[in-house]
Design a protein around this motif. Structure first.
Motif, PDB file in Angstrom:
ATOM      1  N   VAL A   8       0.860  -1.180   0.000  1.00 15.81           N
ATOM      2  CA  VAL A   8       0.000   0.000   0.000  1.00 15.81           C
ATOM      3  C   VAL A   8       0.898   1.233   0.000  1.00 15.81           C
ATOM      4  N   HIS A   9       0.812   1.997  -1.043  1.00 15.94           N
ATOM      5  CA  HIS A   9       1.556   3.255  -1.188  1.00 15.94           C
ATOM      6  C   HIS A   9       3.053   3.103  -0.891  1.00 15.94           C
ATOM      7  N   PRO A  10       3.757   2.255  -1.648  1.00 21.78           N
ATOM      8  CA  PRO A  10       5.190   2.070  -1.405  1.00 21.78           C
ATOM      9  C   PRO A  10       5.998   3.352  -1.584  1.00 21.78           C
ATOM     10  N   GLU A  11       5.469   4.291  -2.364  1.00 23.92           N
ATOM     11  CA  GLU A  11       6.176   5.559  -2.555  1.00 23.92           C
ATOM     12  C   GLU A  11       6.240   6.355  -1.247  1.00 23.92           C
ATOM     13  N   MET A  12       5.247   6.178  -0.390  1.00 15.06           N
ATOM     14  CA  MET A  12       5.262   6.870   0.903  1.00 15.06           C
ATOM     15  C   MET A  12       6.274   6.230   1.848  1.00 15.06           C
ATOM     16  N   ASP A  22      15.727  12.093  12.977  1.00 13.11           N
ATOM     17  CA  ASP A  22      14.889  12.970  13.790  1.00 13.11           C
ATOM     18  C   ASP A  22      13.665  13.458  13.034  1.00 13.11           C
ATOM     19  N   GLN A  23      13.755  13.572  11.720  1.00  7.98           N
ATOM     20  CA  GLN A  23      12.583  13.940  10.928  1.00  7.98           C
ATOM     21  C   GLN A  23      11.570  12.794  10.908  1.00  7.98           C
ATOM     22  N   LYS A  24      12.051  11.559  10.894  1.00 10.24           N
ATOM     23  CA  LYS A  24      11.142  10.410  10.973  1.00 10.24           C
ATOM     24  C   LYS A  24      10.397  10.423  12.301  1.00 10.24           C
ATOM     25  N   LEU A  25      11.144  10.655  13.382  1.00 10.03           N
ATOM     26  CA  LEU A  25      10.505  10.717  14.704  1.00 10.03           C
ATOM     27  C   LEU A  25       9.494  11.859  14.770  1.00 10.03           C
ATOM     28  N   ALA A  26       9.873  13.002  14.242  1.00  7.68           N
ATOM     29  CA  ALA A  26       8.970  14.156  14.245  1.00  7.68           C
ATOM     30  C   ALA A  26       7.720  13.864  13.419  1.00  7.68           C
ATOM     31  N   LEU A  27       7.901  13.246  12.269  1.00  7.47           N
ATOM     32  CA  LEU A  27       6.749  12.932  11.421  1.00  7.47           C
ATOM     33  C   LEU A  27       5.797  11.988  12.149  1.00  7.47           C
ATOM     34  N   LEU A  28       6.335  10.975  12.829  1.00 10.22           N
ATOM     35  CA  LEU A  28       5.462  10.076  13.588  1.00 10.22           C
ATOM     36  C   LEU A  28       4.678  10.847  14.644  1.00 10.22           C
ATOM     37  N   ALA A 125       9.260  15.899   4.879  1.00 10.20           N
ATOM     38  CA  ALA A 125       8.392  15.306   5.894  1.00 10.20           C
ATOM     39  C   ALA A 125       6.982  15.885   5.809  1.00 10.20           C
ATOM     40  N   THR A 126       6.881  17.178   5.530  1.00  9.42           N
ATOM     41  CA  THR A 126       5.578  17.818   5.370  1.00  9.42           C
ATOM     42  C   THR A 126       4.833  17.214   4.186  1.00  9.42           C
ATOM     43  N   GLN A 127       5.540  16.935   3.104  1.00  3.93           N
ATOM     44  CA  GLN A 127       4.909  16.298   1.941  1.00  3.93           C
ATOM     45  C   GLN A 127       4.389  14.907   2.300  1.00  3.93           C
ATOM     46  N   CYS A 128       5.165  14.156   3.076  1.00  6.80           N
ATOM     47  CA  CYS A 128       4.711  12.834   3.529  1.00  6.80           C
ATOM     48  C   CYS A 128       3.430  12.966   4.339  1.00  6.80           C
ATOM     49  N   MET A 129       3.410  13.938   5.236  1.00  3.42           N
ATOM     50  CA  MET A 129       2.256  14.165   6.094  1.00  3.42           C
ATOM     51  C   MET A 129       1.024  14.516   5.256  1.00  3.42           C
ATOM     52  N   THR A 130       1.187  15.395   4.300  1.00  7.28           N
ATOM     53  CA  THR A 130       0.078  15.819   3.446  1.00  7.28           C
ATOM     54  C   THR A 130      -0.473  14.640   2.660  1.00  7.28           C
ATOM     55  N   LYS A 131       0.408  13.819   2.121  1.00  4.45           N
ATOM     56  CA  LYS A 131      -0.037  12.645   1.359  1.00  4.45           C
ATOM     57  C   LYS A 131      -0.776  11.657   2.248  1.00  4.45           C
ATOM     58  N   LEU A 132      -0.277  11.464   3.462  1.00  3.50           N
ATOM     59  CA  LEU A 132      -0.931  10.546   4.386  1.00  3.50           C
ATOM     60  C   LEU A 132      -2.326  11.045   4.759  1.00  3.50           C
ATOM     61  N   GLN A 133      -2.443  12.329   5.014  1.00  4.28           N
ATOM     62  CA  GLN A 133      -3.736  12.902   5.389  1.00  4.28           C
ATOM     63  C   GLN A 133      -4.770  12.739   4.276  1.00  4.28           C
ATOM     64  N   ALA A 134      -4.330  12.662   3.037  1.00  2.87           N
ATOM     65  CA  ALA A 134      -5.251  12.545   1.906  1.00  2.87           C
ATOM     66  C   ALA A 134      -5.781  11.121   1.718  1.00  2.87           C
ATOM     67  N   LEU A 135      -5.205  10.162   2.411  1.00 12.59           N
ATOM     68  CA  LEU A 135      -5.617   8.771   2.253  1.00 12.59           C
ATOM     69  C   LEU A 135      -6.841   8.448   3.095  1.00 12.59           C
TER      70      LEU A 135
END
Length: 166
Positions: A8-12, A22-28, A125-135
């Motif tokens: 599911v969404h391997p690009e993410m 630290d960006q991974k931790l922040a994103l979580l 990281a913000t782009q990852c967050m935005t993409k996740l929110q759209a799912l």
């Protein structure tokens, strides 16, 4: 335990892998705070989660100093061979997701080192967050499970470390 990561969404998952630790931790953390209203109910109630095991591991981390807690989280993300890393690596993917949920709750309660109030996500990281929110909700859970599945040290595949004895 070997993780089974869905496609599911391997690009993410790939974009997350490119982030600094630290960006991974922040994103979580930001996922928990921003998307948590729809994500959090799934982790604790999941039929394949082992709440007692996740809570036990969380309890070990909660007893540490904030600096040690941060290092443990970094070690998990970086797949460093440590006792907690191996314990985490042996968990089911859903129990891993529950463990991160418990860490986020602990951060809210300051039992776990909190995020600095002024912390800013990187553009990636913000782009990852935005993409996740759209799912859709189920896809969000699958992506999150993928993100945490490959963390920690798999005790079945990690070679013996002479320095640590693990």
């Amino acid at each position: 335990m070997t993780s089974v990561i869905s496609n599911v969404h391997p690009e993410m998952t790939a974009a997350f892998a490119e982030l600094e630790t630290d960006q991974k931790l922040a994103l979580l953390w930001f996922i928990y705070t921003e998307v948590g209203k729809s994500i959090t109910p799934a982790a604790p109630g999941a039929s394949t989660a082992s709440p007692t095991i996740a809570e036990g591991l969380f309890g070990q981390v909660a007893q540490m100093s904030h600096e040690e807690q941060l290092q443990i989280q970094r070690d998990l993300v970086e797949r460093n061979n440590s006792l907690i890393g191996r314990e985490y690596g042996a968990l089911s993917d859903t129990t891993k997701l529950l463990f991160w949920y418990l860490l986020a709750q602990g951060m809210d309660e300051t039992k776990i080192i909190p995020m600095p109030a002024d912390y800013q996500l990187s553009e990636a990281a913000t782009q990852c967050m935005t993409k996740l929110q759209a799912l859709e909700h189920a896809q969000q859970i699958s992506v999150l499970r993928n993100l945490v599945a490959d963390m920690g040290a798999d005790p079945e595949t990690n070679p013996h470390d002479e320095e640590t004895g693990l």
